[in-house]
Scaffold this motif. Sequence first.
Motif, PDB file in Angstrom:
ATOM      1  N   THR A 130      -3.752   2.944   0.660  1.00 38.35           N
ATOM      2  CA  THR A 130      -4.449   2.375  -0.497  1.00 38.35           C
ATOM      3  C   THR A 130      -3.502   1.440  -1.246  1.00 38.35           C
ATOM      4  OG1 THR A 130      -5.640   4.465  -0.696  1.00 38.35           O
ATOM      5  CG2 THR A 130      -5.777   2.964  -2.570  1.00 38.35           C
ATOM      6  N   CYS A 162       0.816  -1.223   0.000  1.00 36.86           N
ATOM      7  CA  CYS A 162       0.000   0.000   0.000  1.00 36.86           C
ATOM      8  C   CYS A 162       0.844   1.265   0.000  1.00 36.86           C
ATOM      9  CB  CYS A 162      -0.903   0.016   1.236  1.00 36.86           C
ATOM     10  SG  CYS A 162      -2.108  -1.319   1.236  1.00 36.86           S
ATOM     11  N   ALA A 191      -2.959   5.931  -5.414  1.00 34.89           N
ATOM     12  CA  ALA A 191      -4.206   6.694  -5.499  1.00 34.89           C
ATOM     13  C   ALA A 191      -4.072   8.101  -4.922  1.00 34.89           C
ATOM     14  CB  ALA A 191      -5.327   5.948  -4.780  1.00 34.89           C
ATOM     15  N   ARG A 204      -7.271   8.849  -1.916  1.00 35.83           N
ATOM     16  CA  ARG A 204      -7.471   7.395  -1.849  1.00 35.83           C
ATOM     17  C   ARG A 204      -8.358   6.849  -2.971  1.00 35.83           C
ATOM     18  NH1 ARG A 204      -7.164   9.166   3.516  1.00 35.83           N
ATOM     19  NH2 ARG A 204      -5.684   8.016   4.794  1.00 35.83           N
ATOM     20  N   GLU A 205      -8.509   7.615  -4.047  1.00 33.96           N
ATOM     21  CA  GLU A 205      -9.308   7.187  -5.212  1.00 33.96           C
ATOM     22  C   GLU A 205      -8.371   7.065  -6.405  1.00 33.96           C
ATOM     23  OE1 GLU A 205     -12.856   7.003  -5.775  1.00 33.96           O
ATOM     24  OE2 GLU A 205     -13.171   7.108  -3.607  1.00 33.96           O
TER      25      GLU A 205
END
Length: 117
Positions: free
Chosen positions: A84, A79, A101, A105-106
């Motif tokens: 993420t 991560c 990301a 976090r997208e």
Amino acid sequence: ALLEERSRLADGLNSPAGDGHGDLRLVNGIFAAYRGALRSGNPVGENSEITAALTGRNTLGFAFVPAGSPAINSRGELCDRWGTPYFFHQLSGEKMEIRSAGPDRELWTADDEVLTP
């Protein structure tokens, strides 16, 4: 080349002193070490399969990233500093695009950090 007993390659990963792009460069360096030591291409598969290979499930049984690394989540995924899982995109046997990301976090948004070798 002889490998040390414990790889230090991942020690700086997600360090408060670093940044997202530095983390990507560290992960890219881990892939380079993997290719060199195993005389092969990058590990393949989903993040968890790639992480398993990097933590010792490889023909050398060597952990390029320690299994207990704080950068690995409970699902065995490597991560980014925001927690993420990285998105790994195999471009070729030797080239892996690595995507974080970022702070939102997208994946696939403007703040993503991407390293394309």
